[in-house]
Scaffold this motif. Structure first.
Motif, PDB file in Angstrom:
ATOM      1  N   GLU A 115      46.079  64.183  54.444  1.00  0.00           N
ATOM      2  CA  GLU A 115      45.028  65.185  54.632  1.00  0.00           C
ATOM      3  C   GLU A 115      43.834  64.932  53.718  1.00  0.00           C
ATOM      4  OE1 GLU A 115      47.111  68.927  54.283  1.00  0.00           O
ATOM      5  OE2 GLU A 115      47.835  68.800  56.355  1.00  0.00           O
ATOM      6  N   MET A 116      44.066  64.226  52.626  1.00  0.00           N
ATOM      7  CA  MET A 116      42.970  63.836  51.734  1.00  0.00           C
ATOM      8  C   MET A 116      42.203  62.641  52.283  1.00  0.00           C
ATOM      9  SD  MET A 116      44.951  64.101  48.066  1.00  0.00           S
ATOM     10  CE  MET A 116      43.699  63.163  47.215  1.00  0.00           C
ATOM     11  N   GLY A 117      42.714  62.052  53.358  1.00  0.00           N
ATOM     12  CA  GLY A 117      42.044  60.911  53.961  1.00  0.00           C
ATOM     13  C   GLY A 117      42.569  59.567  53.496  1.00  0.00           C
ATOM     14  N   LYS A 118      43.683  59.563  52.777  1.00  0.00           N
ATOM     15  CA  LYS A 118      44.253  58.291  52.319  1.00  0.00           C
ATOM     16  C   LYS A 118      44.884  57.564  53.501  1.00  0.00           C
ATOM     17  CE  LYS A 118      43.038  59.307  48.203  1.00  0.00           C
ATOM     18  NZ  LYS A 118      41.799  58.766  47.711  1.00  0.00           N
ATOM     19  N   ASP A 119      44.747  56.239  53.522  1.00  0.00           N
ATOM     20  CA  ASP A 119      45.298  55.449  54.619  1.00  0.00           C
ATOM     21  C   ASP A 119      46.793  55.226  54.400  1.00  0.00           C
ATOM     22  OD1 ASP A 119      45.764  52.767  53.209  1.00  0.00           O
ATOM     23  OD2 ASP A 119      43.650  53.143  52.784  1.00  0.00           O
ATOM     24  N   ALA A 135      55.232  55.222  55.810  1.00  0.00           N
ATOM     25  CA  ALA A 135      54.190  56.114  55.300  1.00  0.00           C
ATOM     26  C   ALA A 135      53.668  56.991  56.429  1.00  0.00           C
ATOM     27  CB  ALA A 135      53.059  55.305  54.680  1.00  0.00           C
ATOM     28  N   LYS A 136      53.495  56.400  57.594  1.00  0.00           N
ATOM     29  CA  LYS A 136      53.038  57.159  58.769  1.00  0.00           C
ATOM     30  C   LYS A 136      54.050  58.243  59.121  1.00  0.00           C
ATOM     31  CE  LYS A 136      51.296  56.467  63.443  1.00  0.00           C
ATOM     32  NZ  LYS A 136      51.036  55.502  64.500  1.00  0.00           N
ATOM     33  N   HIS A 137      55.328  57.905  59.042  1.00  0.00           N
ATOM     34  CA  HIS A 137      56.390  58.880  59.321  1.00  0.00           C
ATOM     35  C   HIS A 137      56.328  60.040  58.328  1.00  0.00           C
ATOM     36  CE1 HIS A 137      60.349  60.586  60.049  1.00  0.00           C
ATOM     37  NE2 HIS A 137      60.614  60.432  58.760  1.00  0.00           N
ATOM     38  N   TYR A 138      56.140  59.736  57.055  1.00  0.00           N
ATOM     39  CA  TYR A 138      56.133  60.775  56.027  1.00  0.00           C
ATOM     40  C   TYR A 138      54.884  61.653  56.081  1.00  0.00           C
ATOM     41  CZ  TYR A 138      60.415  59.710  53.581  1.00  0.00           C
ATOM     42  OH  TYR A 138      61.731  59.573  53.259  1.00  0.00           O
ATOM     43  N   SER A 139      53.847  61.191  56.740  1.00  0.00           N
ATOM     44  CA  SER A 139      52.598  61.965  56.800  1.00  0.00           C
ATOM     45  C   SER A 139      52.293  62.452  58.209  1.00  0.00           C
ATOM     46  CB  SER A 139      51.442  61.120  56.277  1.00  0.00           C
ATOM     47  OG  SER A 139      51.246  59.981  57.084  1.00  0.00           O
ATOM     48  N   ARG A 140      53.264  62.396  59.098  1.00  0.00           N
ATOM     49  CA  ARG A 140      53.009  62.686  60.514  1.00  0.00           C
ATOM     50  C   ARG A 140      52.595  64.132  60.777  1.00  0.00           C
ATOM     51  NH1 ARG A 140      58.437  62.705  59.810  1.00  0.00           N
ATOM     52  NH2 ARG A 140      59.651  64.376  60.760  1.00  0.00           N
ATOM     53  N   ARG A 141      52.904  65.040  59.893  1.00  0.00           N
ATOM     54  CA  ARG A 141      52.562  66.449  60.122  1.00  0.00           C
ATOM     55  C   ARG A 141      51.225  66.840  59.487  1.00  0.00           C
ATOM     56  NH1 ARG A 141      58.441  67.383  59.187  1.00  0.00           N
ATOM     57  NH2 ARG A 141      59.329  67.685  61.260  1.00  0.00           N
ATOM     58  N   ALA A 142      50.512  65.873  58.984  1.00  0.00           N
ATOM     59  CA  ALA A 142      49.236  66.155  58.325  1.00  0.00           C
ATOM     60  C   ALA A 142      48.225  66.694  59.328  1.00  0.00           C
ATOM     61  CB  ALA A 142      48.686  64.885  57.670  1.00  0.00           C
ATOM     62  N   ASN A 143      47.442  67.648  58.866  1.00  0.00           N
ATOM     63  CA  ASN A 143      46.345  68.182  59.673  1.00  0.00           C
ATOM     64  C   ASN A 143      45.144  67.276  59.426  1.00  0.00           C
ATOM     65  OD1 ASN A 143      44.153  69.512  60.723  1.00  0.00           O
ATOM     66  ND2 ASN A 143      44.713  71.507  59.913  1.00  0.00           N
ATOM     67  N   ARG A 144      44.816  66.498  60.406  1.00  0.00           N
ATOM     68  CA  ARG A 144      43.732  65.529  60.249  1.00  0.00           C
ATOM     69  C   ARG A 144      42.421  66.008  60.867  1.00  0.00           C
ATOM     70  NH1 ARG A 144      48.401  62.192  60.241  1.00  0.00           N
ATOM     71  NH2 ARG A 144      48.291  60.613  58.623  1.00  0.00           N
ATOM     72  N   SER A 145      42.309  67.303  61.139  1.00  0.00           N
ATOM     73  CA  SER A 145      41.102  67.820  61.787  1.00  0.00           C
ATOM     74  C   SER A 145      39.863  67.637  60.900  1.00  0.00           C
ATOM     75  CB  SER A 145      41.274  69.292  62.164  1.00  0.00           C
ATOM     76  OG  SER A 145      41.526  70.088  61.033  1.00  0.00           O
ATOM     77  N   ARG A 146      40.005  67.768  59.589  1.00  0.00           N
ATOM     78  CA  ARG A 146      38.867  67.583  58.693  1.00  0.00           C
ATOM     79  C   ARG A 146      38.382  66.137  58.758  1.00  0.00           C
ATOM     80  NH1 ARG A 146      39.083  67.972  52.238  1.00  0.00           N
ATOM     81  NH2 ARG A 146      40.847  66.680  52.757  1.00  0.00           N
ATOM     82  N   GLN A 147      39.329  65.189  58.777  1.00  0.00           N
ATOM     83  CA  GLN A 147      38.966  63.775  58.878  1.00  0.00           C
ATOM     84  C   GLN A 147      38.304  63.491  60.222  1.00  0.00           C
ATOM     85  OE1 GLN A 147      43.135  62.876  57.467  1.00  0.00           O
ATOM     86  NE2 GLN A 147      42.139  60.900  57.254  1.00  0.00           N
ATOM     87  N   ALA A 148      38.852  64.066  61.289  1.00  0.00           N
ATOM     88  CA  ALA A 148      38.296  63.842  62.624  1.00  0.00           C
ATOM     89  C   ALA A 148      36.878  64.402  62.706  1.00  0.00           C
ATOM     90  CB  ALA A 148      39.183  64.469  63.696  1.00  0.00           C
ATOM     91  N   ALA A 150      34.760  64.863  60.232  1.00  0.00           N
ATOM     92  CA  ALA A 150      33.882  64.007  59.428  1.00  0.00           C
ATOM     93  C   ALA A 150      33.569  62.714  60.175  1.00  0.00           C
ATOM     94  CB  ALA A 150      34.527  63.707  58.079  1.00  0.00           C
ATOM     95  N   ALA A 151      34.558  62.160  60.873  1.00  0.00           N
ATOM     96  CA  ALA A 151      34.330  60.931  61.640  1.00  0.00           C
ATOM     97  C   ALA A 151      33.323  61.166  62.757  1.00  0.00           C
ATOM     98  CB  ALA A 151      35.656  60.409  62.206  1.00  0.00           C
ATOM     99  N   ILE A 152      33.402  62.306  63.421  1.00  0.00           N
ATOM    100  CA  ILE A 152      32.459  62.616  64.506  1.00  0.00           C
ATOM    101  C   ILE A 152      31.048  62.806  63.950  1.00  0.00           C
ATOM    102  CG2 ILE A 152      31.850  64.341  66.255  1.00  0.00           C
ATOM    103  CD1 ILE A 152      34.107  62.369  67.038  1.00  0.00           C
ATOM    104  N   VAL A 153      30.922  63.450  62.800  1.00  0.00           N
ATOM    105  CA  VAL A 153      29.606  63.604  62.173  1.00  0.00           C
ATOM    106  C   VAL A 153      29.032  62.220  61.861  1.00  0.00           C
ATOM    107  CG1 VAL A 153      28.421  64.405  60.074  1.00  0.00           C
ATOM    108  CG2 VAL A 153      29.997  65.928  61.291  1.00  0.00           C
ATOM    109  N   ASP A 154      29.875  61.340  61.301  1.00  0.00           N
ATOM    110  CA  ASP A 154      29.429  59.977  61.004  1.00  0.00           C
ATOM    111  C   ASP A 154      29.061  59.227  62.283  1.00  0.00           C
ATOM    112  OD1 ASP A 154      29.912  60.502  58.343  1.00  0.00           O
ATOM    113  OD2 ASP A 154      31.773  59.341  58.255  1.00  0.00           O
TER     114      ASP A 154
END
Length: 173
Positions: A115-119, A135-148, A150-154
């Protein structure tokens, strides 16, 4: 009991790794060890909640950093039993959500990092995973809406930058 839980909460250490962590793995700079399961190196600088727990931990003669009230290294079963008792108290006081597990603390660290945006490579490094897939498995429940968002703004800014500028011919000026 505070020290091993601090290691799990703040560094995402596997319960077995936190309980078996040798005293020699700790220095003023941080924790320098390897995961038991994967052999992957782990280095984490010390920060306040963990250094406070280290300072307040009862002194003992065990070779492990974490020891029970008799000064002996924790066994997983002994620690888990004590955790279950503490967990019931914390749930009753609504300080934690019902169902929290020791392993779940590790997933929480992975989720927060995502959720902090770490890869996934960074998450794998912090958690000591051998693969980014874990790592993907352990972070699969992350809310990535903030990252998404920010990506759309960029993306919008980049699309606008790339738009063809209309230049009037010289005779129309």
């Amino acid at each position: 009991m505070v020290l091993p839980i601090s290691l799990m909460i703040f560094y995402g250490l596997e319960p077995q790794d936190a309980l078996a962590l040798p005293k020699t793995a700790i220095s003023s700079a941080g924790i320098d060890t390897r995961r038991q399961k994967t052999g992957e190196p782990l280095y984490h600088p010390l920060f306040e909640p963990v250094s406070d727990a280290l300072a307040k931990a009862p002194k003992h003669d065990a070779i492990t950093l974490c020891a029970n009230s008799w000064g002996k290294p924790w066994t997983y079963n002994g620690f888990s039993t004590n955790w279950d008792k503490l967990k019931r108290v914390l749930e009753a006081e609504q300080k934690i959500q019902p169902g929290l597990t020791l392993k779940g603390l590790r997933h929480t660290v992975g989720t927060i990092l995502a959720e902090m945006g770490k890869d996934n490579g960074t998450i794998a490094l912090v958690l000591g995973h051998a693969t980014e897939a874990m790592a993907k498995h352990y972070s699969r429940r992350a809310n990535r809406s903030r990252q998404a968002s920010a990506a759309i703004v960029d993306l919008e800014a980049e699309v606008n930058r790339r738009k063809t500028k209309v230049v009037k011919p010289a005779e129309q000026i």
